[in-house]
Design an enzyme around this catalytic site. Structure first.
Site, PDB file in Angstrom:
ATOM      1  N   MET A  28       0.846  -1.197   0.000  1.00 48.82           N
ATOM      2  CA  MET A  28       0.000   0.000   0.000  1.00 48.82           C
ATOM      3  C   MET A  28       0.884   1.250   0.000  1.00 48.82           C
ATOM      4  O   MET A  28       0.446   2.334   0.389  1.00 48.82           O
ATOM      5  CB  MET A  28      -0.934  -0.015   1.213  1.00 48.82           C
ATOM      6  N   GLY A  34      11.344  -2.999   4.978  1.00 46.27           N
ATOM      7  CA  GLY A  34      10.567  -4.247   5.030  1.00 46.27           C
ATOM      8  C   GLY A  34      10.097  -4.621   3.629  1.00 46.27           C
ATOM      9  O   GLY A  34      10.207  -5.787   3.201  1.00 46.27           O
ATOM     10  N   HIS A  35       9.602  -3.625   2.886  1.00 52.85           N
ATOM     11  CA  HIS A  35       9.222  -3.882   1.490  1.00 52.85           C
ATOM     12  C   HIS A  35      10.470  -4.221   0.672  1.00 52.85           C
ATOM     13  O   HIS A  35      10.424  -5.055  -0.233  1.00 52.85           O
ATOM     14  CB  HIS A  35       8.533  -2.654   0.887  1.00 52.85           C
ATOM     15  N   GLY A 145       5.045 -10.241   4.355  1.00 47.77           N
ATOM     16  CA  GLY A 145       5.889 -10.172   5.538  1.00 47.77           C
ATOM     17  C   GLY A 145       5.305 -10.948   6.707  1.00 47.77           C
ATOM     18  O   GLY A 145       4.081 -11.014   6.881  1.00 47.77           O
ATOM     19  N   LYS A 147       5.493 -10.009   9.708  1.00 45.89           N
ATOM     20  CA  LYS A 147       4.969  -9.112  10.750  1.00 45.89           C
ATOM     21  C   LYS A 147       3.450  -9.180  10.804  1.00 45.89           C
ATOM     22  O   LYS A 147       2.850  -9.210  11.863  1.00 45.89           O
ATOM     23  CB  LYS A 147       5.412  -7.668  10.514  1.00 45.89           C
ATOM     24  N   SER A 184       4.659   1.003   7.862  1.00 45.03           N
ATOM     25  CA  SER A 184       4.335   2.323   7.301  1.00 45.03           C
ATOM     26  C   SER A 184       3.667   3.188   8.360  1.00 45.03           C
ATOM     27  O   SER A 184       3.788   4.414   8.358  1.00 45.03           O
ATOM     28  CB  SER A 184       3.406   2.164   6.096  1.00 45.03           C
ATOM     29  N   ARG A 185       2.955   2.559   9.308  1.00 47.06           N
ATOM     30  CA  ARG A 185       2.240   3.324  10.337  1.00 47.06           C
ATOM     31  C   ARG A 185       3.186   3.887  11.402  1.00 47.06           C
ATOM     32  O   ARG A 185       2.747   4.727  12.208  1.00 47.06           O
ATOM     33  CB  ARG A 185       1.149   2.476  10.977  1.00 47.06           C
TER      34      ARG A 185
HETATM   35  O1  PAF Z   1       0.035  -5.697   3.928  1.00 42.75           O
HETATM   36  C1  PAF Z   1      -0.389  -4.805   3.159  1.00 42.75           C
HETATM   37  O2  PAF Z   1       0.268  -3.801   2.872  1.00 42.75           O
HETATM   38  C2  PAF Z   1      -1.788  -4.953   2.586  1.00 42.75           C
HETATM   39  O3  PAF Z   1      -2.647  -5.561   3.493  1.00 42.75           O
HETATM   40  C3  PAF Z   1      -1.791  -5.682   1.229  1.00 42.75           C
HETATM   41  C4  PAF Z   1      -1.326  -7.103   1.364  1.00 42.75           C
HETATM   42  C5  PAF Z   1      -0.922  -4.930   0.237  1.00 42.75           C
HETATM   43  C6  PAF Z   1      -3.222  -5.716   0.675  1.00 42.75           C
HETATM   44  O4  PAF Z   1      -3.734  -4.435   0.481  1.00 42.75           O
END
Ligand code: PAF
Length: 278
Positions: A28, A34-35, A145, A147, A184-185
């Protein structure tokens, strides 16, 4: 960058006709290391890597942070340019959910527990978007992930139950040097809240030294309860195979200890796989 579903599907069809495998990292946005770890693993597994950025309205409840969710398109694109990503897919809501296209996915009873109890409908929304994005991209691998342990469990269960031809690949949580799980939060936290949030990894590290689940849960609860401004949503032990809550007093070899807390309006989750001596 590709913004249309048909454009995305056409690119993948071309790759597949040339015999290439495809790995998919759904996100998102507000990308962090992490990404980065998901992308790195994706590029080890497959010839081509697709990353999606789509803030999925279906997984946010009324009063949740859909409108304020961090959107950093330019920084995210710069982040991806530095990594081995073949296509960034950034569709609009209408591309993902076109009128007339029905996507059914239900998380079932596990989807109503823990995160789902606090966020009704959240996991149905997650499964619907993952299923739709996978239908557009037809990946061989999709990476998630650890997490978000409950999300990972439910996505994997959906893929296996529906016989989708995708391998779900879990990737370990990436942590800041002080132990806080990247999310991200975390961007919502003030400096003071960020410091208080460290009680979570500290508590989980203490839990690793416990010899029983009840002992592990007790140390985590005590540590989190003693942190001013931090409110526990849940601290529980679940069976890693079923995500069902475990009886705290039963003798066990292993459990996943899951935690959700709030710091002001920010909700943070984390977990740790625990092994107990027999
Ligand atoms: O983990 C996330 O960022 C979201 O839940 C995902 C898997 C991209 C689905 O919108």
């Amino acid at each position: 960058m590709v913004t249309t579903s048909s454009g995305m599907s056409d690119i993948v069809a071309g790759w597949k006709s040339e015999g290439h495998s495809v790995a998919f990292v759904p996100t998102m946005g507000a990308l962090h290391q992490g990404h980065g770890a998901l992308i790195e693993k994706a590029s080890e597994l497959a010839d081509r890597v697709v990353v999606s950025i789509f803030v999925n309205p279906l997984q946010f409840g009324t009063g949740e942070d859909f409108d304020s969710y961090p959107r950093r398109d330019e920084a995210d694109q710069a982040f991806l340019r530095e990594r081995r990503v073949d296509v960034l897919f950034m569709p609009s809501v209408d591309e993902v959910y076109p009128p007339g296209v029905v996507i059914t996915a239900a998380a079932g009873p596990v989807g109503d527990t823990f995160e789902g109890a606090s966020r009704p409908g959240h996991f149905d929304g997650v499964l619907r978007v993952v299923k739709r994005l996978c239908a557009i991209i037809s990946p061989d691998f999709a990476l998630f992930g650890r997490k978000d342990a409950q999300q990972l469990f439910l996505v994997d269960t959906m893929v296996r139950n529906e016989g989708l031809p995708i391998t779900i690949v879990p990737v370990d949580t990436v942590r800041a040097p002080d132990g806080l799980a990247l999310s991200s939060r975390n961007a919502y936290l003030s400096d003071d809240e960020r410091a208080r949030a460290l009680a979570i990894p500290v508590a989980l590290a203490e839990a690793e030294r416990a010899t029983t689940l009840s002992g592990a849960l007790a140390v985590v609860r005590e540590r989190l309860e003693s942190e001013p401004g931090l409110t526990i949503d849940y601290v529980a032990g679940v069976d890693p195979e079923t995500f069902h809550q475990l009886d705290e007093d039963s003798p066990l070899r292993e459990a996943t200890l899951i935690v959700a807390v709030s710091l002001s309006t920010t909700r943070l989750i984390d977990n740790r796989r625990l092994h107990f001596p027999q």
